[in-house]
Design an enzyme around this catalytic site. Structure first.
Site, PDB file in Angstrom:
ATOM      1  N   HIS A 106     -13.682 -14.806   3.171  1.00 51.25           N
ATOM      2  CA  HIS A 106     -12.845 -13.912   2.740  1.00 51.25           C
ATOM      3  C   HIS A 106     -10.829 -14.255   3.045  1.00 51.25           C
ATOM      4  O   HIS A 106     -10.416 -14.497   2.023  1.00 51.25           O
ATOM      5  CB  HIS A 106     -12.741 -12.311   3.321  1.00 51.25           C
ATOM      6  CG  HIS A 106     -12.105 -12.068   2.704  1.00 51.25           C
ATOM      7  ND1 HIS A 106     -12.344 -10.296   1.834  1.00 51.25           N
ATOM      8  CD2 HIS A 106     -10.979 -11.356   3.175  1.00 51.25           C
ATOM      9  CE1 HIS A 106     -11.709  -9.224   1.750  1.00 51.25           C
ATOM     10  NE2 HIS A 106     -10.418 -10.063   2.326  1.00 51.25           N
ATOM     11  N   GLU A 107     -10.783 -14.379   4.445  1.00 55.37           N
ATOM     12  CA  GLU A 107      -9.492 -15.095   4.766  1.00 55.37           C
ATOM     13  C   GLU A 107      -8.931 -16.113   3.816  1.00 55.37           C
ATOM     14  O   GLU A 107      -7.832 -16.152   3.811  1.00 55.37           O
ATOM     15  CB  GLU A 107      -9.398 -14.761   6.235  1.00 55.37           C
ATOM     16  CG  GLU A 107      -9.790 -13.604   6.851  1.00 55.37           C
ATOM     17  CD  GLU A 107      -8.941 -12.113   6.513  1.00 55.37           C
ATOM     18  OE1 GLU A 107      -8.085 -12.312   5.720  1.00 55.37           O
ATOM     19  OE2 GLU A 107      -9.830 -11.186   6.602  1.00 55.37           O
TER      20      GLU A 107
ATOM     21  N   HIS B  29      -7.659 -15.553   1.016  1.00 52.95           N
ATOM     22  CA  HIS B  29      -6.301 -15.227   1.283  1.00 52.95           C
ATOM     23  C   HIS B  29      -5.133 -15.634   1.721  1.00 52.95           C
ATOM     24  O   HIS B  29      -4.029 -16.174   1.105  1.00 52.95           O
ATOM     25  CB  HIS B  29      -5.870 -13.859   2.189  1.00 52.95           C
ATOM     26  CG  HIS B  29      -6.541 -12.447   1.664  1.00 52.95           C
ATOM     27  ND1 HIS B  29      -5.871 -11.513   0.858  1.00 52.95           N
ATOM     28  CD2 HIS B  29      -7.097 -11.905   2.627  1.00 52.95           C
ATOM     29  CE1 HIS B  29      -6.648 -11.017   0.651  1.00 52.95           C
ATOM     30  NE2 HIS B  29      -7.317 -10.807   1.657  1.00 52.95           N
TER      31      HIS B  29
ATOM     32  N   GLU C 243      -5.941  -9.397  -3.058  1.00 53.38           N
ATOM     33  CA  GLU C 243      -7.675  -8.846  -2.576  1.00 53.38           C
ATOM     34  C   GLU C 243      -8.402  -9.631  -3.878  1.00 53.38           C
ATOM     35  O   GLU C 243      -9.630 -10.339  -2.717  1.00 53.38           O
ATOM     36  CB  GLU C 243      -7.747  -7.696  -2.286  1.00 53.38           C
ATOM     37  CG  GLU C 243      -9.035  -7.296  -1.577  1.00 53.38           C
ATOM     38  CD  GLU C 243      -8.667  -7.363   0.080  1.00 53.38           C
ATOM     39  OE1 GLU C 243      -8.314  -8.316   0.153  1.00 53.38           O
ATOM     40  OE2 GLU C 243      -9.799  -7.460   0.235  1.00 53.38           O
TER      41      GLU C 243
HETATM   42 ZN    ZN Z   1      -8.780  -8.921   2.309  1.00 58.29          ZN
END
Ligand code: ZN
Length: 507
Positions: A267-268, A271, A297
């Site tokens: 997830h990170e 980003h 996101e």
């Molecule tokens: Zn996030």
């Protein structure tokens, strides 16, 4: 002053503000990773001083003069021109910063700092009564904020503007209505299916040092540049795009649960790929900044869910995972593992929810926030309204407020209007993935590459369609240009059906 000079001066000031904010970002990262406990007081002073410098720079009346000198000129006549985008977004942040009275800004900072402390103590005790007066203060102040900024139709429109410029309550209502209509029956069918993945394969001994090596390998395969970034450990994982050449992500390892850190890192990393591929020459200006919270996101959820919970990804990584954790996964098949990381079941806690039920948690928060802000829902009635919605959408009883309306930090820090960006991220992710597959010559081409551990054609597609544009287009327009259509829940719903119907033997 001639327009070109005014524009150059405006950009110079914007870039200086960008450098100043990046200094605060380094200090904030350090505070959450390596700062000794006793450094907290000085760090507070450092951060407050930098914040006041930044506020002075942002609200300097000279910025207003420069914007006025440029607006209406030939330089920004073409609304799609890069200069027009910089001026549009700098005007937005200047207006927002100057319209809020200083007394309101200070009161918000004071109240939300205390509200967070009260929330932190109230949550484990399920003590809504002590949090209630603080939430009432926060809601009242956010209504004042909306009034000061100005809005059409609904005060919520003024608040969401901070996270998702250009998006409106009317659009969100339509998106959530369509999404809920299709999600609820699918989730019911899955819940009633006799096929239940064995999630326990994730709750075994996964030595932390090996988790770290494995997570770094996946981040590298996605294209995270460790020469321009770091991965460290924190209690609350985050990604900080400090600036060109420096983007830092963090995670939290659980030696008895594989999913927490691994999917958190994916997830990170999503980003971070966005931050690492923003155009460095525009750093500090809107053209060098991420488009919106929802688009940010979308990048994290695309890599975490669309890719990282996909079969082709595990076709490549599962044999390596098994080699890394032979004791935990010796007898586990790839199919069983794939099912375990895609377990769908209604649950009470948003941050632990799977990708299908997750958006129902957001839909109800959005509805409750609208009520709180308009005054239709009193804070005193929040727990009851919360529990009713959990029952209606997820068919669950809420046993206590810790697992109910006290579970999220957002309202205590004044983040009303933030939640919808999570669902926007999920929807954008599905629509972008569809478009990337189509542009890459069909789904099988990208999936074939994933099976070989090659994720670079997807990353390059995202760089070219999303990352390099910064804030040149608002999120809706960026989506339309990247995918050919306005945002719709349809690609996300199709994605869920195609993935979960065979997995659960339903539909
Ligand atoms: Zn996030």
């Amino acid at each position: 002053m001639i327009t070109a000079e005014a524009y150059a001066e405006l950009i110079h000031r914007s870039k200086e503000l960008g450098v100043l904010n990046s200094c605060a970002a380094v200090l904030a990262w350090d505070q959450q990773t390596y700062m000794p406990t006793n450094g907290a007081s000085l760090r507070g002073d450092q951060m407050a001083l930098l914040a006041s410098f930044a506020h002075q720079k942002l609200t300097d009346p000279k910025i207003g003069d420069l914007l006025a000198a440029i607006e209406g000129s030939d330089l920004v006549a073409d609304l799609d021109a890069p200069e027009a985008a910089n001026v549009r977004e700098l005007r937005r942040s200047f207006n927002r910063a100057t319209k809020l009275p200083q007394t309101l800004v200070e009161e918000l900072a004071r109240v939300t700092t205390q509200a967070q402390q009260v929330w932190q103590e109230a949550k484990p005790k399920s003590d809504f009564a002590s949090f209630r007066p603080w939430l009432e203060k926060v809601v009242a102040l956010k209504r004042q904020e909306a009034a000061a900024v100005g809005f059409q139709d609904h005060p919520y429109n003024a608040l969401i503007e901070e996270y998702e410029p250009g998006t409106t309550v009317a659009e969100l209502k339509e998106l959530f209505a369509g999404l809920t209509r299709d999600l609820v029956p699918l989730i019911r069918k899955i819940a009633n299916s006799l096929k239940k993945p064995d999630r326990s394969v994730l709750d075994r001994d996964y030595p932390v040092d090996r988790q770290k090596v494995f997570a770094e390998a996946a981040a590298t395969a996605f294209g995270f540049n460790f020469a321009s970034g770091r991965l460290d450990t924190t209690s609350h994982p985050f990604c900080s795009g400090i600036g060109p050449g420096d983007c830092r992500i963090t995670t939290r390892y659980n030696p008895r649960f594989f999913g927490e850190s691994f999917f958190g890192v994916l997830h990170e990393t999503g980003h971070a790929l966005y931050e690492q591929n923003l155009p460095a020459e525009h750093f500090g200006t809107p053209l060098g900044s991420a488009c919106s919270f929802g688009i940010h996101e979308s990048q994290s959820r695309l890599w975490e869910n669309q890719v990282g919970r996909g079969r082709p990804f595990w076709d490549h990584f599962f044999p390596r995972l098994k080699q890394t954790f032979p004791a935990a996964l010796g007898e586990v098949s790839r199919d069983a593992f794939y099912a375990a990381v895609n377990d769908v079941r209604p649950s009470l806690i948003r941050v632990e929810a799977d990708e299908a039920t997750y958006n129902l948690h957001i839909a109800m928060r959005f509805e409750l926030e609208l009520g709180l802000l308009s005054g239709d829902l009193a804070v005193a009635d929040l727990p009851g309204a919360w529990n009713d919605r959990v029952k209606a959408l997820l068919e669950l009883d809420v046993p206590d407020h810790a697992r109910g309306c006290l579970q999220d930090i957002h309202w205590s820090f004044g983040g009303i209007g933030y939640f919808p960006t999570y669902t926007l991220g999920n929807l954008y992710a599905a629509q972008l993935m569809d478009a990337a597959r189509r542009d890459s010559g069909g789904g099988s081409t990208l999936d074939g590459a994933f099976r070989h551990g090659d994720f670079q054609s997807l990353r390059l597609w995202l760089v070219s369609h999303i990352h390099r544009h910064g804030q040149r287009y608002r999120a809706g327009e960026l989506c339309r240009r990247a995918t050919g259509s306005p945002l719709s829940p349809a690609p996300f719903i199709s994605y869920l059906n195609e993935k979960y119907c065979p997995l659960y033997g339903v539909c």
